[in-house]
Write an enzyme that holds these catalytic residues in place. Structure first.
Site, PDB file in Angstrom:
ATOM      1  N   ASP A  21     -80.417   8.144  70.915  1.00  0.00           N
ATOM      2  CA  ASP A  21     -80.838   9.547  70.989  1.00  0.00           C
ATOM      3  C   ASP A  21     -79.732  10.511  70.555  1.00  0.00           C
ATOM      4  OD1 ASP A  21     -83.185   8.502  72.255  1.00  0.00           O
ATOM      5  OD2 ASP A  21     -82.100   8.504  74.160  1.00  0.00           O
ATOM      6  N   GLU A 190     -92.029  13.434  71.744  1.00  0.00           N
ATOM      7  CA  GLU A 190     -90.865  13.545  72.634  1.00  0.00           C
ATOM      8  C   GLU A 190     -89.659  14.006  71.826  1.00  0.00           C
ATOM      9  OE1 GLU A 190     -90.003   9.631  74.117  1.00  0.00           O
ATOM     10  OE2 GLU A 190     -90.348   8.690  72.176  1.00  0.00           O
TER      11      GLU A 190
END
Length: 507
Positions: A21, A190
């Site tokens: 991420d 997301e």
């Protein structure tokens, strides 16, 4: 695409290990990157680059996970999820979501700190992937976040808030600004990253899941919408599955680039760099090679830099370990001892759970290399405690380790053990043999597909041990390499073990 000369190109991934991420920001001529650290400590790694290709690990922003008691034992898929890194008002800011607690924020005047203690901006279950925006045009501040269905019961939506300009609180209850369920074919939306560009609010966010999804872009004239969407990066005919969440950054000369991850099983989420441009006709961003990930590409037009990567090797000078190492929970004093020489001296921590390394907090870990490599370390077991053990491990849903153990008769044996994902205790993978001097050279060869072969040398030359072990990831985390020292439950100190000359070399 036709590859240019090697010195003019780079090859993906630019970070070939589990830097999950990623988010990136530029300050002057410097680029900084952070990534998810989940339940490992210290958390929030900080990486630096001058060319977006060569990165070094310069520290961590989070010394301990809070509340400290909740992270005294491993919580491998909890803790720090999907941080956003920004620079505003002469300070660095990191926002992240803890899926069990809410949205946190820390900030610092310099990238190396000192960083503030975590401040809870919004409390709640399932609040993940937050990203702030300070709008220079209006002076207002905003925050967007996603949802974890495992905690909140909802997903596939992005919620927006007005945020107090000091970043400490939100000014409203929030509004769903992108509802993924209303977009045909979109699911698991997301990882939003929020920007202002060319009069639009932009949200760059992935959908479709980490292994098979795509990167989307959303734009609106107003922060609260309505937003229109477009797929801007997907696998296509490449071997980059599910190009996923990351961040946009612009160089001093005005070039645009996008950093994102690719899920690679036991290797975790490796980091890719994509060229990016804004389409003059419709104003949408174009990532990679017209929407497909690039494997090789011209380097960013930035001053050339020497080849660099986050450190892996360690001689442990003075008993101190390098920045690449993280504990699997908040550490306690005495687990590692500083001293006058080289070598990592780990206390044989007494534990009733010594049969399952996945449950132990006193494992010192680093990321599994993303290329075939050999991992080696020298080990000496000092402890005289029967049952004391120490070793080198590959950790995931399944684990395997090789090391030394003190027997009831005082002798030291080389042992090799493993456990399957469904097992709650380890069992022998190889035949124990004597280590007459209480020393061993340990080696794990990690081949294609993260298939691991174990070797040992107790003074009679290198010997293989046990069958091939296939490394596995944890729920959100790639497999880890680990060093540990343990002892059975009992009174008093159980002694220590020393590790020296830790090396990772390509095969």
């Amino acid at each position: 695409m036709t590859a240019e000369p090697a010195e003019e190109t780079y090859r993906n991934p630019v970070l070939n290990a589990d830097w999950s991420d990623p988010d990136v920001v530029r300050v002057g001529d410097d680029f900084y990157l952070t990534a998810s650290s989940f339940g490992r400590v210290p958390g929030l790694p900080l990486l630096h680059s001058r060319d977006l290709v060569n990165w070094t690990l310069i520290g961590h922003a989070l010394e301990r996970l809070e509340p400290a008691a909740e992270f005294s034992l491993p919580r491998h898929d909890c803790g720090v999820w999907a941080p956003s890194l920004r620079h505003h008002d002469d300070r660095f800011w990191i926002f992240w979501g803890d899926p069990d607690q809410g949205i946190f924020q820390i900030n610092a005047p310099e990238i190396r700190g000192p960083w503030t203690r975590p401040h809870l901006v919004k409390e709640g279950k399932g609040l993940i992937d937050p990203c702030p925006l300070w709008d220079e045009e209006t002076g207002e501040a905003y925050l967007v976040h996603a949802w974890a269905t495992s905690r909140a019961g909802v997903k596939n939506r992005l919620t927006g808030h007005r945020m107090h300009p000091d970043g400490t609180s939100l000014m409203d209850e929030g509004k769903v600004i992108v509802e993924g369920d209303r977009i045909p074919g979109w699911f698991t939306l997301e990882g939003p990253k929020l920007y202002r560009h060319d009069g639009w609010f932009w949200i760059l966010a992935p959908a479709g899941g980490v292994e098979t999804g795509w990167q989307g872009a959303f734009r609106s004239r107003g922060f609260f919408g309505p937003y229109e969407e477009k797929v801007v990066l997907e696998q296509g005919d490449t071997d980059v599955n599910g190009p996923h969440q990351g961040g946009w950054v612009r160089t001093p000369s005005g070039e645009d680039w996008f950093v994102h991850f690719q899920q690679r099983g036991a290797y975790g989420r490796v980091v890719h760099l994509q060229p990016m441009r804004w389409d003059g006709a419709d104003g949408w961003p174009v990532l990679g090679d017209d929407g497909a990930p690039v494997a090789v590409h011209r380097r960013p037009a930035l001053p050339p830099q020497q080849a660099a990567a986050p450190a892996t090797d360690d001689d442990f000078p003075g008993g101190r370990y390098g920045r690449q190492w993280q504990w699997t929970a908040n550490p306690q004093a005495g687990w590692a001892t500083q001293h006058s020489g080289d070598g990592l001296r780990l206390a044989c921590v007494r534990s009733a759970g010594a049969h399952d390394l996945r449950t132990l907090p006193n494992l010192l870990t680093q990321r599994l290399p993303g290329i075939p490599a050999a991992v080696e370390v020298d080990l000496r077991l000092h402890s005289e405690e029967p049952g004391a053990r120490a070793g080198l491990a590959v950790l995931g849903d399944a684990f395997g380790w090789i090391g030394l153990q003190r027997g009831a008769d005082g002798t030291v044996h080389l042992v090799h053990r493993f456990a399957e994902p469904v097992a709650d205790r380890e069992r022998d993978a190889g035949h124990p043999c004597l280590a007459p001097e209480g020393r061993a050279r340990l080696r794990i060869e990690i081949g294609a597909g993260a298939r691991c072969r174990f070797f040992h040398d107790v003074g009679t030359g290198p010997r293989p041990s046990g069958p091939v072990f296939a490394a596995t990831p944890w729920h959100w985390v790639g497999a880890l390499l680990g060093l540990f020292a343990l002892a059975p439950v009992g009174p008093g100190h159980a002694g220590a073990a020393t590790f020296t000359h830790f090396r990772i070399t390509p095969l």
